[in-house]
Design a protein around this motif. Structure first.
Motif, short mmCIF file in Angstrom:
data_model
loop_
_atom_site.label_atom_id
_atom_site.label_comp_id
_atom_site.label_asym_id
_atom_site.label_seq_id
_atom_site.Cartn_x
_atom_site.Cartn_y
_atom_site.Cartn_z
N ALA A 1 -6.21 12.25 3.27
CA ALA A 1 -5.98 11.46 2.05
C ALA A 1 -5.73 12.37 0.85
O ALA A 1 -4.81 12.16 0.08
CB ALA A 1 -7.17 10.55 1.80
N PRO B 1 0.81 -1.22 0.00
CA PRO B 1 0.00 0.00 0.00
C PRO B 1 0.84 1.27 0.00
O PRO B 1 0.48 2.25 -0.65
CB PRO B 1 -0.80 -0.09 1.30
CG PRO B 1 -0.62 -1.44 1.84
CD PRO B 1 0.45 -2.14 1.08
N TYR B 2 1.99 1.25 0.73
CA TYR B 2 2.76 2.49 0.84
C TYR B 2 3.54 2.80 -0.42
O TYR B 2 4.24 3.79 -0.50
CB TYR B 2 3.67 2.46 2.07
CG TYR B 2 4.54 1.23 2.20
CD1 TYR B 2 4.06 0.11 2.86
CD2 TYR B 2 5.83 1.21 1.69
CE1 TYR B 2 4.84 -1.02 2.98
CE2 TYR B 2 6.62 0.08 1.82
CZ TYR B 2 6.10 -1.03 2.46
OH TYR B 2 6.89 -2.15 2.58
N ARG C 1 1.77 2.67 -3.43
CA ARG C 1 0.75 2.93 -4.44
C ARG C 1 0.29 4.38 -4.33
O ARG C 1 0.10 4.88 -3.24
CB ARG C 1 -0.47 2.03 -4.22
CG ARG C 1 -0.17 0.59 -4.44
CD ARG C 1 -1.44 -0.24 -4.36
NE ARG C 1 -1.06 -1.66 -4.36
CZ ARG C 1 -1.85 -2.63 -4.73
NH1 ARG C 1 -3.08 -2.38 -5.10
NH2 ARG C 1 -1.42 -3.88 -4.71
N MET C 2 0.07 5.01 -5.47
CA MET C 2 -0.40 6.39 -5.44
C MET C 2 -1.92 6.45 -5.28
O MET C 2 -2.61 7.11 -6.04
CB MET C 2 0.05 7.13 -6.72
CG MET C 2 1.45 7.68 -6.61
SD MET C 2 1.70 8.64 -5.10
CE MET C 2 0.80 10.11 -5.55
N VAL C 3 -2.40 5.70 -4.32
CA VAL C 3 -3.82 5.82 -3.98
C VAL C 3 -3.89 6.11 -2.50
O VAL C 3 -2.98 5.78 -1.76
CB VAL C 3 -4.61 4.51 -4.27
CG1 VAL C 3 -4.58 4.19 -5.73
CG2 VAL C 3 -4.07 3.36 -3.46
N ASN C 4 -4.94 6.77 -2.08
CA ASN C 4 -5.15 6.97 -0.65
C ASN C 4 -6.56 6.57 -0.30
O ASN C 4 -7.44 6.53 -1.15
CB ASN C 4 -4.87 8.42 -0.26
CG ASN C 4 -3.39 8.75 -0.32
OD1 ASN C 4 -2.92 9.42 -1.21
ND2 ASN C 4 -2.64 8.19 0.62
N THR C 5 -6.74 6.26 0.98
CA THR C 5 -8.00 5.68 1.42
C THR C 5 -8.62 6.51 2.54
O THR C 5 -7.91 6.99 3.41
CB THR C 5 -7.76 4.25 1.94
OG1 THR C 5 -7.02 3.54 0.95
CG2 THR C 5 -9.05 3.53 2.23
N GLY D 1 1.13 12.03 5.49
CA GLY D 1 1.60 11.52 4.20
C GLY D 1 2.73 12.37 3.62
O GLY D 1 3.70 11.85 3.07
N PRO E 1 -3.51 12.05 -4.44
CA PRO E 1 -3.49 10.70 -4.97
C PRO E 1 -4.11 10.71 -6.35
O PRO E 1 -4.88 11.62 -6.68
CB PRO E 1 -4.37 9.92 -3.99
CG PRO E 1 -5.32 10.94 -3.45
CD PRO E 1 -4.53 12.22 -3.38
N ASN F 1 -2.30 14.38 -0.36
CA ASN F 1 -1.22 13.72 -1.08
C ASN F 1 -1.40 13.73 -2.59
O ASN F 1 -0.61 13.14 -3.30
CB ASN F 1 -1.10 12.28 -0.60
CG ASN F 1 -0.97 12.20 0.91
OD1 ASN F 1 0.02 12.65 1.46
ND2 ASN F 1 -1.98 11.67 1.57
#
Lengths: 370, 295
Positions: A163, A88-89, A91-95, A115, A168, A166
């Motif tokens: 989130a 996960p850390y 990947r350019m996605v945030n949750t 982040g 994302p 960053n």
């Protein structure tokens, strides 16, 4: 970058790669298949909703995109880049987590800055970006407070800010409004939509609330038993659900069994010889029997002797309840035991229990489900 | 009717009174217990520590010289106490944290079993447990031979009757007091917080440093205090596993009280031990900053 050379594999027609692409993604927990060979393209800047009852695999799908769950099989691409198996850390996605998962020992400022600090952004920039972001979610001036001093709605906005700061390329939202009360939920739905328009990134939103999905999402995928049953805009899915599950999950519908008389004209016949019409294109080729559906608000009630074009079923009102914006009727017809009808209170013509009436709707409002 | 009215008006203030008194009533048993068994003996201890004379005839005389004895005669034992307790606490922490972490995060359905295993040794009498260490650390025991063969220990080196043995004994005896509070605070941590940290680009190591460890701090503070405080005053491990060279301040107090019957000096040493311990703890608890986490 490596991403560019990688892109070709995920591109069917040479355009922009989709923000998120799932290819036959499967997740099994022991014998249980939570997600069953899902393939899915989510375009850039979409507000995409994964909708379904609990246990349908929607959260597992989201967690696989976020990297919190490993895929059993299949490929996940983000902007054409294969990220399957990546932590996960990386990947350019945030949750935005269901319970917000704000760090209780850190201030709002440090929560939002988390982040950026991990990516060694310098202090001055962190300061301006956190301030901007808190402004965006209307929490300016709360920097020094701890999460537990905020209300549920405010915590939710901190989670969103934490989130989004960053930038994302994809934002994942796991039932983000589940813990809020109804009024706040409505407000946040509009708020989320506004923020998504403003920042212009892909949102993938998991929810079991059909109204929430329809309010916010451009595209909805209805999931059932680990598969996507139906995908489209809210209107498409609602007006033509195509499966019995979707028809029942999104709004209410009256379902009835019918035999096809003439597929080219769309003529069908119900159990007791009542003839109805359907848009011919909707009838599946080569089938003899189909299940039809019609939404309660598409049906009008008229006196039994009225001459009316369209589909009509004679019946007896067995229940009428006035609920302000509309009146709900239950009608007993020969073909369906209880036909639900929802009439807007536009005129004085209301029917009472025991009235003999005709239930009428337009053929194109009839949908076919499998 | 009027009778009822009167009853209501007369009972209303008593009910309010009663409600006010209830908290004090609940405090009473514990409060009395503390006064009788802590405050009074403590005052008595202070007064004895200032007495002078020869057993059994002591009289109060503001004899501050009793306190000076710590520095003049028992400096070595005091240093032993602090050094051993500090080392034992540090080592116990290094063993307990990974252990607690493993049970809390990876224990799964074995969690309860593992916790019971952790407490199992306590079913054995304290004395037996400590004496068993004599066998483990014995001069021609397996451990000593092994250490000699890899030249970690000299030809005539020994473990038993050294500071190493005493520290090992203390670590062993207090390990559960260190592990359990840490386990409890780790267990409470919402797993999604760690996921959130990972999501925000923290590698597992960074997530541990920035999220898991800070959130487990209350347990770390509780565990280290529960180990350090009794360890400073411990005397059994030094007696069984050490020699008079390794004696701690607890051994001095024990012999002053029970062997020499020099109550004033024993009381002065006890009181000093308590004050020093408190003075060491206060800045530690402050620095660990647990107030924020309790809220």
């Amino acid at each position: 970058m490596a991403a560019v050379t990688d892109v070709a594999g995920g591109l069917p027609d040479g355009g922009e790669p989709p923000a998120v692409q799932l290819e036959s993604v499967t997740k099994r927990f022991g014998d249980f298949t939570a997600v069953d060979e899902i393939s899915l393209d989510i375009e850039e800047n979409r507000f995409f909703a994964l909708l379904g009852p609990s246990g349908c695999g929607k959260t597992t799908t989201l967690r696989m995109i976020g990297g919190f769950e490993e895929t059993t099989a299949g490929i996940i691409r983000l902007h054409g880049e294969d990220v399957t198996g990546r932590k996960p850390y990386r990947r350019m996605v945030n949750t935005v987590f269901q319970s917000y998962a704000l760090f209780p020992h850190l201030t709002i400022f440090e929560n939002v800055a988390f982040g950026l600090r991990r990516r060694d952004v310098d202090d001055a920039e962190i300061k301006t970006r956190v301030a901007e972001m808190l402004e965006l979610v209307q929490l300016g001036g709360r920097e020094k407070q701890k999460p537990h001093t905020l209300s549920g709605g405010q915590q939710q906005r901190v989670a969103l800010a934490r989130a989004l700061i960053n930038h994302p390329r994809v934002l994942l939202l796991d039932e983000p409004l589940g813990a809020l009360d109804l009024k706040l939920r409505k407000e946040m739905q509009i708020e989320l939509k506004r923020i998504q328009n403003e920042v212009g990134i892909t949102f993938i939103h998991v929810t079991h609330d059909q109204e929430e999905a329809m309010t916010m999402a451009d595209t909805i995928a209805v999931m059932h038993k680990g598969r996507i049953e139906r995908m489209g805009t809210a209107t498409e899915i609602y007006e033509d659900p195509q499966t019995g599950f979707v028809a029942g999950f999104l709004g209410a519908s009256n379902l009835m069994q019918a035999d096809i008389v003439d597929a080219s004209t769309g003529e069908v016949v119900l159990a007791q010889g009542r003839r109805l019409r359907v848009s011919p294109g909707r009838l599946p080729a080569g089938e003899k029997q189909v299940r039809l559906g019609v939404r309660p608000e598409k049906i009008h009630l008229v006196p039994v002797d009225a001459e009316i074009e369209g589909n009509a079923l004679e019946g007896l009102v067995i229940d009428a309840s006035f609920i302000g914006v509309s009146t709900h009727y239950l009608v007993e017809t020969g073909a369906i035991a209880q036909l639900a009808v929802m009439a807007q209170n536009l005129d004085d013509r209301r029917f009472a229990q025991g009235d003999r009436i005709k239930a009428v709707w337009r053929p194109e409002h009839t949908f076919v489900v499998t | 009717m009027s009778a009822v009215g009167r009853e209501v008006s007369s009972s209303a203030p008593t009910a309010a009174w009663r409600r006010k008194l209830v908290p004090y009533g609940l405090l009473l048993p514990g409060g009395l217990w503390l006064i009788i068994f802590f405050v009074v003996p403590m005052l008595r201890l202070v007064s004895v520590s200032l007495q002078t004379g020869i057993y059994p005839r002591y009289r109060f005389a503001w004899a501050w010289s009793n306190y000076a004895e710590l520095v003049t005669n028992y400096g070595g034992q005091a240093v032993n106490s602090l050094v051993y307790a500090f080392l034992a606490t540090a080592i116990a922490f290094l063993i307990a944290y990974p252990l607690a972490y493993f049970i809390a995060f990876r224990g799964g359905r074995w969690k309860n079993f593992l916790l019971v295993m952790l407490l199992m040794p306590f079913l054995m009498p304290f004395l037996l447990r400590t004496l068993s260490w004599k066998i483990i650390l014995a001069d021609h025991g397996l451990l000593v031979d092994l250490l000699k063969s890899v030249h970690l220990l000299g030809e005539d080196g020994r473990l038993l009757a050294t500071g190493v043995a005493v520290v090992a004994g203390i670590v062993y005896n207090f390990l559960a007091f260190m592990t359990l509070p840490i386990y409890v605070s780790l267990e409470k941590i919402d797993r999604s917080l760690v996921e959130a940290a990972n999501d925000l680009y923290a590698s597992p190591a960074v997530a541990f440093r920035k999220v898991t460890f800070p959130l487990s701090r209350p347990g770390v503070v509780a565990g280290t205090l529960l180990t350090f405080i009794p360890a400073v005053g411990d005397y059994v491990n030094a007696v069984l596993l050490g020699t008079p060279q390794q004696f701690m301040i607890g051994n001095v107090i024990q012999s002053r009280f029970l062997v020499v019957l020099d109550y004033p000096v024993a009381a002065a040493l006890s009181f000093t031990l308590m004050i020093v311990t408190v003075l060491l703890i206060i800045p530690y608890v402050r620095a660990a900053g647990t107030e924020d986490l309790v809220a």
